[in-house]
Design an enzyme around this catalytic site. Structure first.
Site, PDB file in Angstrom:
ATOM      1  N   TYR A  22     -13.501 -34.517 -24.220  1.00 14.04           N
ATOM      2  CA  TYR A  22     -12.170 -33.941 -24.117  1.00 14.04           C
ATOM      3  C   TYR A  22     -11.578 -34.541 -22.841  1.00 14.04           C
ATOM      4  O   TYR A  22     -11.766 -34.037 -21.738  1.00 14.04           O
ATOM      5  CB  TYR A  22     -12.255 -32.414 -24.040  1.00 14.04           C
ATOM      6  CG  TYR A  22     -10.911 -31.729 -23.934  1.00 14.04           C
ATOM      7  CD1 TYR A  22      -9.836 -32.119 -24.728  1.00 14.04           C
ATOM      8  CD2 TYR A  22     -10.711 -30.673 -23.048  1.00 14.04           C
ATOM      9  CE1 TYR A  22      -8.612 -31.491 -24.635  1.00 14.04           C
ATOM     10  CE2 TYR A  22      -9.486 -30.031 -22.954  1.00 14.04           C
ATOM     11  CZ  TYR A  22      -8.438 -30.439 -23.750  1.00 14.04           C
ATOM     12  OH  TYR A  22      -7.214 -29.817 -23.660  1.00 14.04           O
ATOM     13  N   ASP A  62      -3.618 -26.132 -33.349  1.00 11.48           N
ATOM     14  CA  ASP A  62      -2.438 -26.984 -33.445  1.00 11.48           C
ATOM     15  C   ASP A  62      -2.820 -28.461 -33.577  1.00 11.48           C
ATOM     16  O   ASP A  62      -1.955 -29.334 -33.562  1.00 11.48           O
ATOM     17  CB  ASP A  62      -1.485 -26.765 -32.258  1.00 11.48           C
ATOM     18  CG  ASP A  62      -2.192 -26.792 -30.917  1.00 11.48           C
ATOM     19  OD1 ASP A  62      -3.379 -27.152 -30.853  1.00 11.48           O
ATOM     20  OD2 ASP A  62      -1.547 -26.420 -29.902  1.00 11.48           O
ATOM     21  N   ASN A  80      -6.534 -37.651 -25.642  1.00 10.96           N
ATOM     22  CA  ASN A  80      -5.365 -37.307 -24.821  1.00 10.96           C
ATOM     23  C   ASN A  80      -4.539 -38.527 -24.439  1.00 10.96           C
ATOM     24  O   ASN A  80      -4.039 -38.641 -23.315  1.00 10.96           O
ATOM     25  CB  ASN A  80      -5.790 -36.527 -23.582  1.00 10.96           C
ATOM     26  CG  ASN A  80      -5.422 -35.058 -23.685  1.00 10.96           C
ATOM     27  OD1 ASN A  80      -4.424 -34.703 -24.297  1.00 10.96           O
ATOM     28  ND2 ASN A  80      -6.234 -34.204 -23.097  1.00 10.96           N
ATOM     29  N   ASP A  83     -10.837 -35.522 -28.432  1.00 15.54           N
ATOM     30  CA  ASP A  83      -9.431 -35.562 -28.046  1.00 15.54           C
ATOM     31  C   ASP A  83      -9.323 -36.545 -26.892  1.00 15.54           C
ATOM     32  O   ASP A  83      -9.773 -36.270 -25.774  1.00 15.54           O
ATOM     33  CB  ASP A  83      -8.961 -34.168 -27.635  1.00 15.54           C
ATOM     34  CG  ASP A  83      -7.470 -34.114 -27.323  1.00 15.54           C
ATOM     35  OD1 ASP A  83      -6.880 -35.175 -27.071  1.00 15.54           O
ATOM     36  OD2 ASP A  83      -6.907 -33.008 -27.318  1.00 15.54           O
ATOM     37  N   GLU A  97     -11.672 -28.595 -26.450  1.00 15.86           N
ATOM     38  CA  GLU A  97     -10.830 -27.511 -25.935  1.00 15.86           C
ATOM     39  C   GLU A  97     -11.305 -26.166 -26.491  1.00 15.86           C
ATOM     40  O   GLU A  97     -10.522 -25.356 -26.970  1.00 15.86           O
ATOM     41  CB  GLU A  97      -9.348 -27.739 -26.241  1.00 15.86           C
ATOM     42  CG  GLU A  97      -8.473 -26.927 -25.286  1.00 15.86           C
ATOM     43  CD  GLU A  97      -6.977 -27.165 -25.465  1.00 15.86           C
ATOM     44  OE1 GLU A  97      -6.211 -26.598 -24.658  1.00 15.86           O
ATOM     45  OE2 GLU A  97      -6.577 -27.893 -26.390  1.00 15.86           O
TER      46      GLU A  97
END
Length: 336
Positions: free
Chosen positions: A174, A324, A215, A213, A100
């Protein structure tokens, strides 16, 4: 490619019942007004700092051991203003995967002396997605396409980079999210299905280490408030969990293949910490970090044959505030 986000925000709007995830969101359960409801979440032992520490140090690497780090930076340019460099230099990873990144062009100079080999996958959509792999050791080859996907190159942009080393495939991803109201879940299911086939083809020749990531929070202990989010929130639906399991079990039973290629893939952190409820993502909203309301979305997945060589896999829980998400690191003995 995934639908373009609205211009007003790269993340969906949140209400008091919604805890936002960078590319996935976490619903916060509506609790009855009882004494028990006053406690937002169980203390899981992770730190609750809101900014990245000014001074960071980690145990030094052992001779003959390679360190890898995967970090969703939630916008590289923004992260660099909030402590990104401090972490990168302290970690000193041999391979660093950033997800990201949201960059529109490859930076002209980006840690050139530390990482002489850099590979950037940039989304066709401005300020969206983005995957980068930074390495100290030059790979034999680099793949930026997605041959198992019907859209091939477009499906890989900002999402997928594959490096080939003599004994190992290194994969940075990602993975797409299912979108607000699960509007992109069919696209994600197609992406996952194609990726399962691709990682299987790669593993025919040598073991793989897949990081990034993902997800997806595949089990109930991989996020806070699983019951409230199940089949409602991107990242924790039956379709996505089944897709993730298919990838892990995508190894072939072809008797002509080597034992290492037939072995399944393993979620390394979960394998080493089977009952621990730690997370890699905490929304900036609704004091989720302080309340320890989070998701474990960032992972290392490795061929089972590599497990004896893996010396550690940990979440850098204190590295929060530059993003984050918290980084995840893995150390492996021997050459790639």
């Amino acid at each position: 490619m995934p639908p373009k986000r609205s211009a007003s925000s790269s993340k969906r709007k949140a209400s008091p019942e919604v805890s936002e995830i960078s590319d996935t969101e976490s619903l916060k359960p509506v609790k009855k007004k009882t004494k028990r409801a006053k406690k937002d979440n169980v203390d899981n032992g992770q730190p609750t700092n809101l900014v990245i520490p000014v001074s960071i140090s980690f145990p030094p690497k052992t001779d003959g051991v390679l360190r890898m780090s995967s970090w969703n930076v939630s916008g590289l340019m923004a992260s660099m203003k909030k402590g990104f460099e401090t972490y990168v230099k302290a970690e000193d990873a041999d391979i660093l995967v950033l997800t990201e990144t949201k960059v529109n062009d490859k930076p002209n100079s980006f840690f050139p002396s530390m990482y002489p080999y850099q590979y950037w996958s940039i989304s066709s959509t401005k300020g969206y997605a983005g995957t980068t792999v930074l390495c100290k050791q030059e790979p034999m080859s680099v793949k930026l396409d997605f041959p198992m996907h019907k859209d091939n190159t477009e499906a890989a942009k900002g999402r997928l980079i594959v490096l080939e080393y003599p004994n190992t495939w290194i994969i940075g991803t990602y993975v797409p999210n299912a979108g607000q109201n699960l509007k992109n879940i069919d696209y994600k299911a197609t992406w996952n299905d194609a990726f399962a086939g691709y990682i299987h083809e790669l593993s025919k020749s040598k073991p793989v280490i897949w990081m990034g990531d993902i997800n997806c929070a595949p089990t109930s202990i991989d996020l806070s408030n699983s019951k409230a989010n199940w089949n409602k929130t991107p990242g924790h639906t039956q379709v996505e969990v089944d897709g993730f399991k298919k990838i892990l079990n995508s190894a072939s039973t072809d008797s002509n293949e080597t034992e290492s290629s037939k072995a399944k893939l393993v979620d390394v952190w979960r394998h080493l910490h089977p009952e621990l409820g730690h997370y890699t993502y905490f929304s900036y909203r609704f004091r989720c970090r302080e309340k320890q309301i989070g998701w474990r979305l960032d992972m290392f997945i490795a061929s089972e044959a590599l497990l004896p060589r893996i010396k550690m896999c940990e979440i850098r829980s204190e590295i929060y505030g530059a993003s984050d998400h918290c980084p995840v690191v893995l150390e492996i003995e021997g050459p790639l």
